[in-house]
Every structure is written in structure tokens, then in C-alpha cells.
Scaffold this active site. Structure first.
Site, PDB file in Angstrom:
ATOM      1  N   LYS A  36      -5.666  -2.496  -0.965  1.00 49.63           N
ATOM      2  CA  LYS A  36      -4.697  -2.492   0.132  1.00 49.63           C
ATOM      3  C   LYS A  36      -3.607  -3.522  -0.152  1.00 49.63           C
ATOM      4  CE  LYS A  36      -5.318  -4.646   4.182  1.00 49.63           C
ATOM      5  NZ  LYS A  36      -4.065  -5.342   4.560  1.00 49.63           N
ATOM      6  N   ASP A  63      -0.191  -0.943   3.688  1.00 50.04           N
ATOM      7  CA  ASP A  63      -0.456  -1.340   5.071  1.00 50.04           C
ATOM      8  C   ASP A  63       0.781  -2.016   5.658  1.00 50.04           C
ATOM      9  OD1 ASP A  63      -1.710  -1.980   7.458  1.00 50.04           O
ATOM     10  OD2 ASP A  63      -2.759  -3.725   6.632  1.00 50.04           O
ATOM     11  N   LYS A  65       2.130  -0.821   8.764  1.00 53.95           N
ATOM     12  CA  LYS A  65       2.070  -0.649  10.226  1.00 53.95           C
ATOM     13  C   LYS A  65       3.442  -0.279  10.785  1.00 53.95           C
ATOM     14  CE  LYS A  65      -1.752  -3.943  10.676  1.00 53.95           C
ATOM     15  NZ  LYS A  65      -1.775  -4.440   9.274  1.00 53.95           N
ATOM     16  N   ASP A  68       9.029   2.135  14.654  1.00 57.21           N
ATOM     17  CA  ASP A  68      10.477   2.000  14.821  1.00 57.21           C
ATOM     18  C   ASP A  68      10.953   3.294  15.462  1.00 57.21           C
ATOM     19  OD1 ASP A  68      13.276   1.318  14.401  1.00 57.21           O
ATOM     20  OD2 ASP A  68      12.607  -0.006  12.788  1.00 57.21           O
ATOM     21  N   THR A 116      -7.546  -5.825  15.145  1.00 64.15           N
ATOM     22  CA  THR A 116      -8.880  -6.425  15.246  1.00 64.15           C
ATOM     23  C   THR A 116      -8.841  -7.915  15.588  1.00 64.15           C
ATOM     24  OG1 THR A 116      -8.914  -6.675  12.834  1.00 64.15           O
ATOM     25  CG2 THR A 116     -10.031  -4.753  13.765  1.00 64.15           C
ATOM     26  N   ARG A 207     -10.663 -11.697   2.510  1.00 66.28           N
ATOM     27  CA  ARG A 207     -11.064 -13.056   2.145  1.00 66.28           C
ATOM     28  C   ARG A 207     -12.503 -13.211   1.651  1.00 66.28           C
ATOM     29  NH1 ARG A 207      -8.176 -15.364   7.471  1.00 66.28           N
ATOM     30  NH2 ARG A 207      -8.682 -13.223   8.040  1.00 66.28           N
TER      31      ARG A 207
END
Length: 229
Positions: A36, A63, A65, A68, A116, A207
Site C-alpha cells: 500500500k 491509498d 482516499k 472532491d 479506524t 508499523r
């Protein structure tokens, strides 16, 4: 290791330079097949890296998002589709989803339901009159009606949403942390095994892999966990 299990793990290259991302990809080698690229890296040259990854046989999830006015979303989606990418995120607003669908071609669209890092209190502060569960369900239904390929949602919503959208819609979940890992800024989390068992098609992990002492070993442990289900 099972290629199908490996393909269900998407590693988030949430680093600030292309050089750091390339080094991670080299370290992970064939342990990871799907990456990603989010906003941080995309704005630092990551879209060119995305093409490199595709040329190397990897799958790539962009990614961004998108959200508009419709014409802008449609054109931006078409640009990503021309690159041959696999997944693209958009926000799950009906106009945005319809516009992205018009530009997507074979590109698979994933609609973001509720981030999330949000919980009920965050939605209330933002002016919503209902909580996470209700908003996710509403947006899932709208995404299905719009012909979107999948959803981004937390693992905690998987079991409730799968019956609403059926078996064909892709459910892709961040907020996945191996047992004992720090949740960081995520508020709605599960372990990899729990998320897959709850019907996630793919899990997104950043991470716990990218900042691990041994990233390849961390990725292999998650793939093994998926394979063992």
C-alpha cells in the site's frame, strides 16, 4: 508459504521517502506480494515507485482516499487506472463513489467507511448524530448500491457488515495488530487471525512490520498466522 495467504497481507509503506520504501521492499523480498502506498509516500515520489513495484510483479494499493467534486474524482481515478494499479481508496460518499466508478475501468475501488482512528466520540464531535456501527452500515449499503468493489472498515465491523454486502464484496481492514503490539493511533483493532476469521479478504499492516527489528520475520509470522486458519 501459501501464495494465497501471502496475498491477503498488504504491507503499508508509510515512510517519508522513496529510498526508505525501496529499502523495506528489498528487505521483505518475496515474503510480501502486496503493498500500500498512502498519501505521505505518494506526495514524495511514491507513484513512480508504485509503477516500479508493478513492473516487479507486485500488487499495489493506492491509498489516496479521494473525495472532491465528481468531475475531479472521475479524472483522478482514471489516471490511477491507466497506471495499472490494483486498488484505490475513495471516501464512501454517494457522489464520490459514482464519479470514481465512472473512471475506474478495471481498477478496484475501496470505499472508506469510517476511519479506524475514529470512535463514537470522534463522530459526535464532527457533528454526526449516530455512532460508528450505524455509519459504517449505511455507507456499506451505499457502496454496494454504487457498484464499488470493496470497503475499508475496521475489523470490529467485519462480522456485522459481511451479511449486508454478501460474499463478493472485498472487505479490507487496517487496524490490525499482532497480539501484544502497540495499537498506536488505531482505536478499533484485532489480531491478523481474528480479522481473517471475521471475513476480511485482506489486512493492512504497517508499523508492526515496517518498524520491527526484523521486518521480514514479522511479515512471515503474519502470513503463517493467516495460513494456519
Amino acid at each position: 508459504m501459501d501464495d494465497k495467504a501471502r496475498d491477503r497481507l498488504i504491507v503499508a509503506l508509510d515512510v517519508d521517502t522513496v529510498e526508505a520504501a525501496r529499502a523495506l521492499v528489498t528487505t521483505l523480498g518475496d515474503a510480501v506480494s502486496f503493498y500500500k502506498i498512502g498519501m505521505e509516500l505518494a506526495y514524495g515520489g511514491g507513484l513512480a515507485l508504485a509503477q516500479e513495484l508493478k513492473d516487479a510483479g507486485k500488487r499495489v494499493f493506492i491509498d489516496l482516499k479521494l473525495h472532491d467534486i465528481g468531475a475531479t474524482v472521475e479524472r483522478a481515478t482514471r489516471q490511477i487506472a491507466r497506471m495499472g494499479m490494483d486498488f484505490l481508496t475513495i471516501h464512501a460518499y454517494p457522489q464520490t463513489m459514482a464519479a470514481a466508478r465512472a473512471g475506474a475501468g478495471d481498477l478496484k475501488l475501496l470505499a472508506v467507511t469510517v476511519m479506524t482512528s475514529y470512535d463514537d466520540a470522534d463522530l459526535q464531535e464532527a457533528g454526526f448524530a449516530f455512532g460508528v456501527a450505524d455509519l459504517v452500515a449505511r455507507r456499506a449499503a451505499q457502496a454496494k448500491a454504487a457498484g464499488v468493489d470493496g470497503l475499508i472498515l475496521s475489523p470490529l465491523e467485519l462480522s456485522a457488515i459481511r451479511p449486508l454486502v454478501g460474499p463478493q464484496m472485498l472487505l479490507v481492514t487496517p487496524g490490525v495488530r499482532p497480539a501484544g503490539a502497540d495499537a498506536g493511533d488505531q482505536k478499533r483493532v484485532m489480531t491478523p487471525a481474528q480479522a481473517i476469521a471475521a471475513s476480511a479478504n485482506h489486512i493492512v499492516v504497517g508499523r508492526p512490520i515496517t518498524r520491527a527489528a526484523d521486518p521480514r520475520r514479522a511479515a512471515e509470522a503474519i502470513v503463517a498466522e493467516i495460513h494456519g486458519l
